[in-house]
Design a protein around this motif. Structure first.
Motif, short mmCIF file in Angstrom:
data_model
loop_
_atom_site.label_atom_id
_atom_site.label_comp_id
_atom_site.label_asym_id
_atom_site.label_seq_id
_atom_site.Cartn_x
_atom_site.Cartn_y
_atom_site.Cartn_z
N TRP A 103 -9.09 15.84 0.28
CA TRP A 103 -8.42 15.96 -1.25
C TRP A 103 -7.78 17.22 -1.26
CZ3 TRP A 103 -8.42 12.07 -4.92
CH2 TRP A 103 -9.04 11.11 -4.52
N LEU A 104 -8.14 18.36 -1.01
CA LEU A 104 -7.33 19.66 -1.16
C LEU A 104 -6.03 19.54 -0.61
CD1 LEU A 104 -10.04 22.47 -0.95
CD2 LEU A 104 -8.51 22.16 -2.77
N LEU A 105 -6.08 18.81 0.61
CA LEU A 105 -4.91 18.77 1.35
C LEU A 105 -3.66 17.86 0.62
CD1 LEU A 105 -5.86 19.07 4.93
CD2 LEU A 105 -4.67 20.75 3.78
N ASP A 106 -4.26 16.91 -0.27
CA ASP A 106 -3.43 16.03 -0.90
C ASP A 106 -3.48 14.60 0.10
OD1 ASP A 106 -2.25 14.72 -3.05
OD2 ASP A 106 -0.35 15.27 -2.48
N LEU A 107 -4.43 14.60 0.69
CA LEU A 107 -4.42 13.44 1.91
C LEU A 107 -5.30 12.34 1.16
CD1 LEU A 107 -4.51 15.16 5.17
CD2 LEU A 107 -2.50 13.89 4.07
N ARG A 108 -5.18 11.95 -0.10
CA ARG A 108 -6.07 11.12 -0.63
C ARG A 108 -6.22 9.82 -0.21
NH1 ARG A 108 -3.69 12.08 -6.31
NH2 ARG A 108 -1.87 12.34 -4.97
N PHE A 109 -4.92 9.43 0.11
CA PHE A 109 -4.92 7.96 0.79
C PHE A 109 -5.74 7.81 2.28
CE2 PHE A 109 -2.69 4.64 3.53
CZ PHE A 109 -2.93 3.49 2.56
N LEU A 110 -5.54 8.76 2.89
CA LEU A 110 -6.51 8.99 4.08
C LEU A 110 -7.96 8.80 3.73
CD1 LEU A 110 -4.30 10.96 6.71
CD2 LEU A 110 -4.69 8.23 6.77
N GLY B 43 3.67 -11.19 7.33
CA GLY B 43 4.96 -11.11 6.54
C GLY B 43 4.83 -9.79 5.86
N LYS B 44 5.91 -9.03 5.48
CA LYS B 44 5.63 -7.68 4.93
C LYS B 44 5.60 -7.82 3.53
CE LYS B 44 9.19 -4.87 4.05
NZ LYS B 44 10.27 -3.75 4.50
N VAL B 45 4.72 -7.06 2.58
CA VAL B 45 4.58 -7.31 1.29
C VAL B 45 4.80 -5.88 0.48
CG1 VAL B 45 3.34 -9.37 1.22
CG2 VAL B 45 2.09 -7.17 1.29
N LEU B 46 4.60 -4.89 1.30
CA LEU B 46 4.78 -3.66 0.64
C LEU B 46 5.07 -2.59 1.71
CD1 LEU B 46 4.54 -1.87 -1.96
CD2 LEU B 46 1.70 -1.46 -1.20
N GLU B 47 6.00 -1.70 1.15
CA GLU B 47 6.41 -0.59 2.36
C GLU B 47 6.17 0.61 1.38
OE1 GLU B 47 10.20 1.21 4.63
OE2 GLU B 47 9.90 -1.00 4.38
N PHE B 48 5.49 1.75 1.66
CA PHE B 48 5.52 2.96 1.22
C PHE B 48 5.46 4.01 2.22
CE2 PHE B 48 1.40 1.36 1.77
CZ PHE B 48 0.46 2.69 2.02
N GLY B 49 5.88 5.38 1.83
CA GLY B 49 5.75 6.33 2.57
C GLY B 49 4.59 7.39 2.72
N ALA B 50 4.58 8.77 2.77
CA ALA B 50 3.52 9.63 2.86
C ALA B 50 2.98 9.51 1.35
CB ALA B 50 3.95 10.92 3.11
N GLU B 51 3.88 9.20 0.50
CA GLU B 51 3.33 9.12 -1.14
C GLU B 51 2.65 8.05 -1.42
OE1 GLU B 51 6.39 10.74 -3.59
OE2 GLU B 51 6.38 12.62 -2.74
N HIS B 52 1.93 7.81 -2.20
CA HIS B 52 1.26 6.55 -2.66
C HIS B 52 0.97 6.65 -4.20
CE1 HIS B 52 -2.08 9.24 -2.11
NE2 HIS B 52 -1.67 9.24 -0.75
N GLU B 53 0.90 5.46 -4.67
CA GLU B 53 0.84 5.35 -6.12
C GLU B 53 -0.25 4.40 -6.58
OE1 GLU B 53 4.28 4.55 -7.87
OE2 GLU B 53 5.31 6.66 -7.34
N LEU B 54 -0.64 4.20 -7.62
CA LEU B 54 -1.69 3.23 -8.24
C LEU B 54 -1.63 1.91 -7.76
CD1 LEU B 54 -4.30 2.84 -9.58
CD2 LEU B 54 -3.24 2.87 -11.71
#
Length: 212
Positions: A92-99, A138-149
């Motif tokens: 969390w401190l490294l901002d790796l919340r998704f992982l 089939g692809k439904v969503l693509e995102f990078g290192a950043e992620h949102e709700l």
């Protein structure tokens, strides 16, 4: 005296933890969500995440977490909890919340280069597909290192609905793929098309107002 930077050893220790963590998830170390942390100076990365007024405190906390993680297997109470708790705090401190949240989601994570991509026509539009373990997605969503709700919302919805899907990771992106046999794929594609049409209409309206 203010805490100025993470030492080379502390950075090495954090990277070792990250490699072990992503390895347990089958998340590729070259994935967009982690590769920078394994290759770049962590002090520089953290300076991009936190304002200067908070940076020293965050660096100091990370250093303390690493020290306590080293002692987590010894006797005595640890104010930061067990090793797993400390690792979550580091993420969390490294901002790796998704992982940090991935283990709780019970996701199937696949390095994108281990699957075969293809394209197919559907309702007059070209779509991106993926073949993995003899199943088609089939692809439904693509995102990078950043992620949102919306990313978390979609993943949790698919999990709760017991929809067959995969999450792939590559150097440039994450992609959520849904089984082409699932009605959810076609519903999500319809929603995506409607959203794109609304965005297109809003853009055209804004341009017309500029001209007027």
């Amino acid at each position: 005296m203010a805490f100025s930077s993470l030492s080379p050893y502390t950075q090495y220790y954090i990277r070792r933890l990250l490699r072990q963590y992503v390895g347990s998830l089958n998340y590729p170390p070259t994935g967009v969500g982690i590769c920078a942390y394994l290759q770049q100076d962590l002090n520089e990365l953290l300076a991009e995440i936190y304002p200067q007024s908070q940076l020293n405190a965050k660096l100091h906390e990370l250093d303390m977490l690493v020290q306590h993680h080293q002692l987590s297997g010894t006797e005595g109470a640890n104010p930061y909890g067990g090793s797993s708790d400390i690792e979550q705090k580091i993420l969390w401190l490294l901002d790796l919340r998704f992982l940090a949240l991935l283990p709780a989601m019970s996701l199937s994570i696949v390095p994108e280069d281990e699957a075969s991509r293809f394209h197919f026509m559907l309702r007059g539009n070209m779509h991106e597909g993926l073949r993995h373990a003899d199943d088609l997605y089939g692809k439904v969503l693509e995102f990078g290192a950043e992620h949102e709700l919306p990313t978390y919302s979609l993943l949790l919805t698919l999990i709760n609905q017991q929809t067959a899907f995969l999450l792939t990771a590559s150097k440039s992106r994450h992609v959520v793929w849904v089984d082409l046999r699932s009605p959810s794929y076609y519903r999500l594609m319809e929603q995506s098309s409607q959203a794109e049409e609304l965005q297109k209409t809003a853009f055209q309206t804004a341009e017309l107002r500029k001209i007027a």
